[in-house]
Design a protein around this motif. Structure first.
Motif, PDB file in Angstrom:
ATOM      1  N   ASN A 125       0.829  -1.207   0.000  1.00  0.00           N
ATOM      2  CA  ASN A 125       0.000   0.000   0.000  1.00  0.00           C
ATOM      3  C   ASN A 125       0.863   1.257   0.000  1.00  0.00           C
ATOM      4  N   GLU A 126       1.824   1.288  -0.925  1.00  0.00           N
ATOM      5  CA  GLU A 126       2.747   2.419  -1.029  1.00  0.00           C
ATOM      6  C   GLU A 126       2.068   3.592  -1.716  1.00  0.00           C
ATOM      7  N   ALA A 127       2.190   4.768  -1.123  1.00  0.00           N
ATOM      8  CA  ALA A 127       1.555   5.960  -1.695  1.00  0.00           C
ATOM      9  C   ALA A 127       2.044   6.231  -3.117  1.00  0.00           C
ATOM     10  N   ALA A 128       3.351   6.080  -3.355  1.00  0.00           N
ATOM     11  CA  ALA A 128       3.905   6.381  -4.678  1.00  0.00           C
ATOM     12  C   ALA A 128       3.333   5.473  -5.762  1.00  0.00           C
ATOM     13  N   ALA A 129       2.976   4.239  -5.393  1.00  0.00           N
ATOM     14  CA  ALA A 129       2.400   3.310  -6.376  1.00  0.00           C
ATOM     15  C   ALA A 129       1.002   3.733  -6.807  1.00  0.00           C
ATOM     16  N   LEU A 130       0.375   4.612  -6.033  1.00  0.00           N
ATOM     17  CA  LEU A 130      -0.968   5.098  -6.370  1.00  0.00           C
ATOM     18  C   LEU A 130      -0.926   6.281  -7.329  1.00  0.00           C
ATOM     19  N   LEU A 131       0.261   6.846  -7.566  1.00  0.00           N
ATOM     20  CA  LEU A 131       0.368   7.987  -8.480  1.00  0.00           C
ATOM     21  C   LEU A 131      -0.034   7.569  -9.886  1.00  0.00           C
ATOM     22  N   LYS A 132      -0.681   8.490 -10.602  1.00  0.00           N
ATOM     23  CA  LYS A 132      -1.227   8.169 -11.919  1.00  0.00           C
ATOM     24  C   LYS A 132      -1.203   9.419 -12.793  1.00  0.00           C
ATOM     25  N   PRO A 133      -1.420   9.255 -14.097  1.00  0.00           N
ATOM     26  CA  PRO A 133      -1.497  10.434 -14.969  1.00  0.00           C
ATOM     27  C   PRO A 133      -2.522  11.443 -14.464  1.00  0.00           C
ATOM     28  N   LYS A 134      -2.199  12.721 -14.703  1.00  0.00           N
ATOM     29  CA  LYS A 134      -3.019  13.874 -14.312  1.00  0.00           C
ATOM     30  C   LYS A 134      -2.901  14.237 -12.837  1.00  0.00           C
ATOM     31  N   ASP A 135      -2.017  13.556 -12.095  1.00  0.00           N
ATOM     32  CA  ASP A 135      -1.803  13.931 -10.693  1.00  0.00           C
ATOM     33  C   ASP A 135      -0.961  15.200 -10.553  1.00  0.00           C
ATOM     34  N   PHE A 136      -0.209  15.572 -11.602  1.00  0.00           N
ATOM     35  CA  PHE A 136       0.638  16.763 -11.559  1.00  0.00           C
ATOM     36  C   PHE A 136       0.305  17.666 -12.742  1.00  0.00           C
ATOM     37  N   ASP A 137       0.379  18.956 -12.521  1.00  0.00           N
ATOM     38  CA  ASP A 137       0.146  19.935 -13.581  1.00  0.00           C
ATOM     39  C   ASP A 137       1.470  20.164 -14.309  1.00  0.00           C
TER      40      ASP A 137
END
Length: 359
Positions: A125-137
């Motif tokens: 349940n790593e937070a970084a593994a949840l990152l996905k497209p459109k999370d950053f501008d």
């Protein structure tokens, strides 16, 4: 010179931005983990290490785009990011106090002599593994960035992290940034959700958008699916590396630089250390030196950092390679994954300085 191959943007305040995961490593030193009673905590991440090294040793303005879980371990990690002088762009996740999302933990002991180091993970349940497209501008962030970097460790975390890297690299090229990627093939991470075939699919898609590629023969074979010689060969033989470059450039004509370290491990604490680079058709080789290793983790990122600095500063490619070689070598003399070296130490070692005491 690098600027004749790739246009390096000017007038931007952030020299280098990494996209990747932040982790904390619990290091028991020479004591095996199963016998340990205490440990040191190092904050790191394959991609973050480069940003930290370039900020702390090479005095560049750097940043990290990453996940941050809001709980005490996240706060400890964020404090170390500030201490290394790296500007964060965080996607925040609320930790529920029970099972996450979490900041990943890496466990290690350094080994000693004939006993090899041991490294294992808890990335549940790593937070970084949840990152996905459109999370950053990306357009807003990258308009002020010169160079964007990511790596195979972050790509291996989930089905969405590779897609996020591709989105970032496409946005980086649209913004006129230089792009780099460290293949960093890790079989343990890929085997959880698709194995080597998945690794090749993901990393080949990323490599299409990359100017500078870091990886050894094993990374090129297992991470990019490039056919090559038996990996079990003379570890310091640069010919094996250069023999694969034609296939790399044929598959990815956008790549202008491919570089890696060469390491022959005699024992945990005694390594022969070299480095090689292919720069737009030019084959370059650094000297081979013998290292007395304190902590080998992060040496490859140390090499990449010095190389990137030399290229960013538009130094002659052979000088950039030697700075990477020298900084990676020095990094193995410090505890932890990130640098404690100074730029003057790196330059002195790159020019052949010895370990004679400095008075």
């Amino acid at each position: 010179f690098f600027s004749s191959m790739v246009s390096i943007p000017t007038g931007r305040s952030i020299d280098f931005l990494s996209l990747g995961a932040l982790v904390h490593r619990l290091d028991t030193g020479v004591v095996p983990f199963r016998k340990a009673t205490h440990c040191d905590i190092h904050v790191s991440g394959g991609e973050f290490n480069c940003a930290a090294n370039l900020a702390d040793c090479f005095q560049l303005n750097t940043a990290i785009a990453t996940a941050m879980a809001d709980y005490p371990i996240g706060e400890m990690i964020a404090e170390r990011v500030r201490a290394m002088g790296v500007k964060p762009f965080y996607k925040h996740f609320a930790n529920n106090g029970v099972n996450g999302p979490n900041m990943a933990t890496v466990y290690s002991d350094r080994g000693q002599g004939v006993r090899a180091p041991v490294v294992f993970y808890n990335r549940a349940n790593e937070a970084a593994a949840l990152l996905k497209p459109k999370d950053f501008d990306w357009p807003a962030i990258l308009s002020d960035v010169k160079w964007v970097h990511s790596g195979g460790i972050f790509a291996a975390l989930s089905d969405t992290t590779g897609k996020l890297i591709i989105e970032a690299m496409q946005a980086a090229k649209a913004a006129g940034c230089v792009t780099s990627f460290d293949l960093n093939y890790r079989a343990k991470l890929w085997q959880v959700w698709g194995g080597q075939e998945q690794a090749v699919r993901v990393m080949r898609a990323i490599a299409q958008h990359v100017d500078v590629l870091v990886g050894n023969e094993e990374d090129l074979q297992l991470g990019l699916g490039i056919k090559g010689p038996d990996i079990e060969h003379d570890k310091l033989d640069s010919h094996q590396f250069f023999s694969m470059i034609e296939a790399v450039v044929q598959a990815f004509p956008n790549v202008k630089v491919v570089a890696t370290t060469l390491r022959d491990t005699h024992s945990t604490n005694r390594h022969d250390w070299g480095a090689v680079a292919w720069v737009n058709g030019q084959c370059l080789t650094a000297p081979v030196c013998q290292l007395d290793v304190l902590d080998r983790v992060g040496g490859g990122d140390g090499f990449a950092s010095g190389l990137f600095y030399g290229l960013l500063m538009n130094l002659p490619p052979d000088e950039a390679l030697r700075l990477g070689w020298a900084h990676g070598a020095l990094l193995t003399t410090f505890p932890g994954d990130t640098t404690m070296a100074t730029l003057s130490q790196v330059r002195a070692f790159a020019c052949g300085a010895s370990a004679r005491i400095q008075r």
